[in-house]
Write an enzyme that holds these catalytic residues in place. Structure first.
Site, PDB file in Angstrom:
ATOM      1  N   ASP A 471      -7.427  -6.566  38.991  1.00 55.61           N
ATOM      2  CA  ASP A 471      -8.206  -5.317  38.930  1.00 55.61           C
ATOM      3  C   ASP A 471      -9.578  -5.574  38.317  1.00 55.61           C
ATOM      4  O   ASP A 471     -10.570  -5.004  38.736  1.00 55.61           O
ATOM      5  CB  ASP A 471      -7.441  -4.245  38.130  1.00 55.61           C
ATOM      6  CG  ASP A 471      -7.121  -4.678  36.709  1.00 55.61           C
ATOM      7  OD1 ASP A 471      -6.999  -5.889  36.468  1.00 55.61           O
ATOM      8  OD2 ASP A 471      -6.990  -3.810  35.826  1.00 55.61           O
ATOM      9  N   ARG A 475     -11.407  -7.304  30.493  1.00 57.18           N
ATOM     10  CA  ARG A 475     -10.617  -6.741  29.397  1.00 57.18           C
ATOM     11  C   ARG A 475      -9.187  -7.300  29.429  1.00 57.18           C
ATOM     12  O   ARG A 475      -8.889  -8.208  30.204  1.00 57.18           O
ATOM     13  CB  ARG A 475     -10.646  -5.217  29.454  1.00 57.18           C
ATOM     14  CG  ARG A 475      -9.919  -4.632  30.620  1.00 57.18           C
ATOM     15  CD  ARG A 475      -9.899  -3.109  30.550  1.00 57.18           C
ATOM     16  NE  ARG A 475      -9.223  -2.547  31.692  1.00 57.18           N
ATOM     17  CZ  ARG A 475      -9.711  -1.558  32.438  1.00 57.18           C
ATOM     18  NH1 ARG A 475     -10.885  -1.016  32.169  1.00 57.18           N
ATOM     19  NH2 ARG A 475      -9.008  -1.096  33.448  1.00 57.18           N
ATOM     20  N   ASP A 476      -8.346  -6.724  28.582  1.00 54.08           N
ATOM     21  CA  ASP A 476      -6.997  -7.284  28.461  1.00 54.08           C
ATOM     22  C   ASP A 476      -6.068  -6.742  29.552  1.00 54.08           C
ATOM     23  O   ASP A 476      -4.991  -6.242  29.256  1.00 54.08           O
ATOM     24  CB  ASP A 476      -6.438  -6.990  27.068  1.00 54.08           C
ATOM     25  CG  ASP A 476      -6.570  -5.519  26.691  1.00 54.08           C
ATOM     26  OD1 ASP A 476      -7.225  -4.769  27.449  1.00 54.08           O
ATOM     27  OD2 ASP A 476      -6.025  -5.117  25.649  1.00 54.08           O
ATOM     28  N   GLU A 477      -6.521  -6.849  30.809  1.00 52.46           N
ATOM     29  CA  GLU A 477      -5.665  -6.501  31.945  1.00 52.46           C
ATOM     30  C   GLU A 477      -5.646  -7.653  32.940  1.00 52.46           C
ATOM     31  O   GLU A 477      -4.774  -8.479  32.917  1.00 52.46           O
ATOM     32  CB  GLU A 477      -6.137  -5.215  32.614  1.00 52.46           C
ATOM     33  CG  GLU A 477      -5.777  -3.974  31.811  1.00 52.46           C
ATOM     34  CD  GLU A 477      -5.680  -2.731  32.656  1.00 52.46           C
ATOM     35  OE1 GLU A 477      -4.872  -2.687  33.584  1.00 52.46           O
ATOM     36  OE2 GLU A 477      -6.452  -1.783  32.368  1.00 52.46           O
ATOM     37  N   ASP A 484      -5.336  -1.437  43.713  1.00 52.77           N
ATOM     38  CA  ASP A 484      -6.620  -2.131  43.860  1.00 52.77           C
ATOM     39  C   ASP A 484      -6.512  -3.195  44.944  1.00 52.77           C
ATOM     40  O   ASP A 484      -7.435  -3.414  45.730  1.00 52.77           O
ATOM     41  CB  ASP A 484      -7.024  -2.791  42.535  1.00 52.77           C
ATOM     42  CG  ASP A 484      -6.937  -1.836  41.346  1.00 52.77           C
ATOM     43  OD1 ASP A 484      -5.888  -1.175  41.192  1.00 52.77           O
ATOM     44  OD2 ASP A 484      -7.902  -1.748  40.572  1.00 52.77           O
ATOM     45  N   GLU A 739     -15.747   0.283  37.550  1.00 52.04           N
ATOM     46  CA  GLU A 739     -14.429   0.912  37.663  1.00 52.04           C
ATOM     47  C   GLU A 739     -14.557   2.421  37.873  1.00 52.04           C
ATOM     48  O   GLU A 739     -13.677   3.047  38.463  1.00 52.04           O
ATOM     49  CB  GLU A 739     -13.645   0.638  36.378  1.00 52.04           C
ATOM     50  CG  GLU A 739     -12.293   1.293  36.291  1.00 52.04           C
ATOM     51  CD  GLU A 739     -11.548   0.884  35.027  1.00 52.04           C
ATOM     52  OE1 GLU A 739     -12.215   0.492  34.048  1.00 52.04           O
ATOM     53  OE2 GLU A 739     -10.310   0.959  35.032  1.00 52.04           O
ATOM     54  N   HIS A 754     -14.913  -4.081  38.724  1.00 52.27           N
ATOM     55  CA  HIS A 754     -13.689  -3.701  39.425  1.00 52.27           C
ATOM     56  C   HIS A 754     -14.002  -3.777  40.923  1.00 52.27           C
ATOM     57  O   HIS A 754     -15.028  -3.274  41.340  1.00 52.27           O
ATOM     58  CB  HIS A 754     -13.306  -2.260  39.070  1.00 52.27           C
ATOM     59  CG  HIS A 754     -12.117  -2.147  38.179  1.00 52.27           C
ATOM     60  ND1 HIS A 754     -12.077  -2.659  36.912  1.00 52.27           N
ATOM     61  CD2 HIS A 754     -10.907  -1.538  38.373  1.00 52.27           C
ATOM     62  CE1 HIS A 754     -10.895  -2.380  36.354  1.00 52.27           C
ATOM     63  NE2 HIS A 754     -10.159  -1.712  37.223  1.00 52.27           N
TER      64      HIS A 754
HETATM   65  C1  BGC Z   1      -6.607  -0.613  36.307  1.00 49.29           C
HETATM   66  C2  BGC Z   1      -6.773   0.035  37.648  1.00 49.29           C
HETATM   67  C3  BGC Z   1      -5.363   0.274  38.082  1.00 49.29           C
HETATM   68  C4  BGC Z   1      -4.881   1.369  37.162  1.00 49.29           C
HETATM   69  C5  BGC Z   1      -3.611   2.017  37.476  1.00 49.29           C
HETATM   70  C6  BGC Z   1      -6.118   0.451  35.385  1.00 49.29           C
HETATM   71  O1  BGC Z   1      -6.066   0.092  34.078  1.00 49.29           O
HETATM   72  O2  BGC Z   1      -7.747  -1.251  35.872  1.00 49.29           O
HETATM   73  O3  BGC Z   1      -7.671  -0.474  38.492  1.00 49.29           O
HETATM   74  O4  BGC Z   1      -5.135   0.475  39.395  1.00 49.29           O
HETATM   75  O5  BGC Z   1      -4.893   0.935  35.824  1.00 49.29           O
HETATM   76  O6  BGC Z   1      -3.868   3.318  37.439  1.00 49.29           O
END
Ligand code: BGC
Length: 893
Positions: A471, A475-477, A484, A739, A754
């Site tokens: 995504d 950040r911490d994802e 996505d 985003e 994003h």
């Molecule tokens: C992500 C999005 C993802 C979403 C789910 C977010 O934190 O960055 O792109 O699809 O969470 O709703």
């Protein structure tokens, strides 16, 4: 006088015959079918280490004539280059196979051996049965096909492992197979092997781990050799190595080296490493020569067996993550004493390379950010829990260059502190890293804002490819969020060479599927829920479907058919009265909220429709019937539930609601006009030609507008520069897509990289460029070139290197004249839709030197152009392969 027993006339005839044979021979060398090119095996060029027992082949055809097709092919697969050179297909000789398949051709020879290298070539016959020459030879090599082929153990115990061994003879062939999780770096005799970074790709480790194969023949030598492996935590959050090397010596001996407890282990200079937080590297702890022979490892402990991933081992069959580019900073500022902030001029993924000289023990810290505050200090409010920082502790010896090993960041700015002395612009370089997919698409238009948006799309897409589609990168994802992933997949497939990458990701999804058929919001599953929001879970059927459409990949449909059925049956089990209502995110990050249940139910219909189409393709006619019935029932229930038949409005009347219903064909015919009217009125009058959708809605908004004949309005949205729009991001200085439509910078969810709004990139190619698949066609066998010549757009040039070769569409528009330059690959055909200006009554169309349309009729005779007809305001030409230049002008009366 010439003495001859032939009459002068006979001599003349013979001479003419001879001349014509000479010409014919000459012609077939110069003209006719060229040798097939761009040979692919499992979508890859000369792949090393594949574990598909029946790999698929593809090649690209070229021909000097238009309208050419393949009528037959012959593939030879040999166990040695010499045999192939002698036209000996000892593994497989397909013989002359009457077929127009030039892609997805399945190997049908002898069983392929674990570790075996195979050489192949192909020739093709054109539609007139003229044979091409054989292609240049290509090869593929098998990896380790079964778990039993692996002899080593999972070992660990420290982040550096080494072993030493002797080879009694020259090396003729050596292969290293390595699964090092989270990440590994392999070194042999002091040299780094390969250029993969952050390898192998992240998987659901209890289902599968990936291994890489390297040709290490040239790294080894007669006598003593040493191997060193560095391990990083990666997404496995632990360190484990499984290694095996198979070496063949000139004297015929086979030597195997594999990971076991005879290896030595000791922590090296990496003090800590984490994908999110970065790396701390103490160069004082380097032990030069640790990866070479004659190193004293008596202070090292024994490697230990460790629990490795419990899943199966699979070959990594996609482009690896690599450092693909280097950015030179555009500025360096010092907003505070001792604080230096570099601007790379581009939001990127990867890391910073540091150059430094200074005293032993000095620690240079680099922190990464997408943004800066007004005072020039970096703004990291939006990277949330990620520390995103690398620290380098100097050894104090000369100039030191540091690149971290097992982390990456998403950033445009680098803050440097602790630098001994004053750094220069040359102290930092931006090392761009991501999955190293090739660029295969190009889109350029006369309207500059579109090119700027295209640039943002491409950067956002690439910087979010890290073995899985992520995504975001900062950040911490950095997760494989499925929503996505599917909205961007078509755009990605048009811009980049994606089939191997998505084949791997579909397998990842399949691995994440539960026994109840449900899938997860993120794949591998780490964030979000099970079952996935239906608008996220739909990535499973949709990405399979896009692989079918873009590449004609029947195997992905076959292999996932049961999985897809289970997924749809899972949705069915959650639906009540044929309406699927559960939802968590719906049309995420929308300006105007659309009810989640509406979005979920629309995808339920879409998924069932796709499953029905797949059943048709695979000849599962009973299933096709069942799912066609189900789709009808869902459509009826959908309209009963969400359509206000009095007003012709869906749900709460948002753009997303109307765009989704139109795009998916959910709208009853007698309401289409009203629904289309609501959609366009909402855009134009209620929102002054702006979008209000989230990232789900916008994917369908642009094609829906195009379908209802309002490509002009879609174009206005695409070129809009005030909030909310893509152009607003450009005008606000974005270098990757945000985003949110909003320009937010605080400590909230607002990544500045994003990819998901980049779905509009597919519309650029389809609508503005005009490159489309023909109806019901897959893999660009039948193409439809249909550019939308809109408003002030003066020209567009779009090209995609498809699996069958180059497809290109370039057009220009000036008052009274439209030109179209079209390239269709050999073995494909196309409908070319030549648009007229509204005001043009009758038109003449020329192609090259020929008139092909005049006085309302097709004029035959131009090679490759086989027919034409007037359809509404357009003229539709039928063409075969070739390069065409159409010019459409108003007919002089
Ligand atoms: C992500 C999005 C993802 C979403 C789910 C977010 O934190 O960055 O792109 O699809 O969470 O709703």
């Amino acid at each position: 006088m010439c003495k001859s027993n032939q009459t002068p006339k006979a001599v003349l005839v013979a001479a003419i015959l001879l001349a014509s044979t000479v010409t014919a021979t000459f012609a077939s060398a110069q003209n006719g079918p060229a040798a097939p090119a761009n040979l692919r095996c499992e979508y890859l060029t000369n792949p090393l280490g594949i574990d598909v027992t029946h790999p698929r082949f593809a090649w690209v055809l070229e021909h000097s004539e238009r309208g050419q097709k393949q009528s037959a092919y012959q593939i030879l697969v040999a166990t040695s280059a010499e045999k192939l050179g002698r036209d000996e297909g000892d593994a497989w000789d397909s013989a002359k196979a009457a077929s127009d398949d030039s892609t997805q051709v399945v190997y049908a020879g002898k069983a392929l051996a674990s570790g075996g290298r195979y050489y192949w070539k192909v020739r093709a016959w054109d539609k007139d049965d003229h044979a091409s020459a054989y292609s240049q030879p290509a090869w593929f090599e098998m990896g380790l096909l079964s778990r039993d082929d692996w002899k080593g153990q999972w070992i660990g115990g420290a982040n550096q492992l080494r072993t030493q061994f002797k080879l009694a003879g020259g090396v003729t062939r050596a292969r290293a197979y390595i699964a090092g999780v989270g990440y590994y770096e392999l070194r042999i005799n002091g040299a780094r092997v390969g250029s993969n970074v952050l390898d192998p790709a992240w998987t659901t480790y209890d289902k599968r781990a990936l291994y890489a194969t390297y040709d290490v023949t040239l790294y080894l030598r007669n006598g003593a050799n040493a191997l060193g492996v560095m391990l990083g935590q990666g997404w496995f959050a632990s360190r484990a190595l499984l290694f095996q090397m198979d070496v063949e010596l000139a004297n015929g001996t086979h030597v195997q080296v594999s990971s076991d407890t005879s290896w030595k282990a000791k922590n090296g200079p990496i003090l800590s490493d984490s994908v999110y937080d970065g790396e701390v590297y103490d160069a004082r702890l380097e032990t030069p020569g640790w990866d070479n022979i004659d190193f004293d490892d008596s202070a090292w402990g024994a490697a230990q067996t460790v629990p490795g991933p419990t899943g199966v081992l699979s070959a990594e069959m996609m482009p690896p993550i690599r450092n693909v580019d280097t950015l030179v900073p555009i500025s360096m500022r010092s907003p505070r004493p001792g604080v230096y902030v570099y601007d790379l001029g581009q939001n990127m993924s990867g890391w910073a390379e540091l150059r430094v000289r200074g005293p032993r023990g000095a620690a240079v810290k680099m922190r990464f950010a997408e943004l800066v505050y007004d005072d020039g200090m970096i703004n990291r409010d939006n990277i949330q829990g990620a520390q995103s920082s690398d620290t380098y502790i100097l050894s104090g010896e000369g100039e030191e260059i540091y690149n971290p090993h097992f982390t990456y960041h998403g950033f445009r700015y680098v803050e440097v502190t602790g630098y001994p002395g004053t750094p220069s612009l040359d102290s930092i370089r931006g090392r761009v890293a991501h999955t190293a997919v090739e660029s295969i698409g190009s889109f350029v238009a006369s309207k500059q804002i579109l090119n700027q948006i295209q640039r943002l799309i491409r950067w956002s897409q690439l910087t979010n490819l890290f073995g899985i589609p992520t995504d975001c990168d900062q950040r911490d994802e950095r997760q494989g969020w499925m929503g996505d992933a599917h909205v961007t997949a078509e755009e990605a497939m048009m811009n980049f060479d994606m089939p191997a990458f998505y084949t791997n990701f579909v397998r990842d999804i399949h691995d994440a599927q539960g026994t109840d058929g449900s899938v997860t919001d993120t794949v591998p599953h780490r964030y979000g829920s099970r079952p996935a929001d239906p608008a996220w879970g739909t990535a499973y059927p949709l990405i399979c479907w896009y692989l079918w459409q873009q590449y004609g990949d029947r195997r992905i449909l076959e292999e996932n058919y049961e999985g897809l059925k289970k997924y749809v049956e899972f949705l069915r089990s959650r639906a009540q009265d044929n309406v699927l209502r559960y939802s968590y995110y719906g049309d995420w990050v929308a300006i105007e909220h659309t009810p989640g249940e509406f979005v979920s139910d629309a995808y339920y219909y879409y998924d069932v429709e796709i499953l029905k189409s797949i059943a048709d393709i695979l000849g599962q006619s009973a299933d096709a019937w069942t799912y066609a019935q189900l789709a009808d029932q869902i459509r009826d229930s959908f309209n009963r539930t969400f359509l206000n038949v009095r007003t012709g409005e869906y749900a709460n009347g948002t753009q997303t609601a109307h765009a989704l219903a139109l795009f998916l064909g959910l709208v009853p015919d007698d309401h289409r006009g009203a629904v289309a009217g609501h959609l366009t009125n909402d855009i134009v009058y209620t929102h002054d030609t702006h979008v209000t959708t989230g990232f789900i809605g916008v994917k369908y908004l642009m094609p829906a507008l195009t379908q209802i004949g309002r490509a002009d309005l879609a174009y206005e949205l695409a070129t809009q520069t005030t909030y909310p729009s893509w152009g607003y991001m450009v005008e606000s200085g974005a270098t990757t897509l945000w985003e949110l439509w909003q320009n937010k910078v605080g400590p909230s969810m607002n990544s500045h990289d994003h990819a998901m709004f980049g779905s509009v990139g597919a519309w650029f190619y389809n609508a503005l460029g005009g490159i489309n698949l023909g109806t019901d066609s897959a893999g660009y066998r039948h193409i439809r070139i249909e550019p939308q010549v809109v408003e002030d757009l003066r020209w567009v040039s779009a090209t995609i290197e498809t699996i069958r070769g180059t497809v290109s569409s370039s057009w220009t528009h000036s008052p009274g004249e439209i030109t179209m330059d079209v390239v269709i690959p050999v073995n494909s055909d196309a409908e070319v839709v030549a648009p007229k200006e509204e005001a043009m009554a009758a038109v003449t169309v020329r192609e090259g030197d020929h008139v092909v349309w005049q006085k309302g009729h097709f004029v035959p005779g131009d090679p490759g152009v086989t027919g034409a007809s007037a359809v509404r305001n357009d003229i539709v030409f039928e063409v075969g392969s070739g390069h065409y230049s159409f010019v459409l002008t108003e007919e002089s009366r």
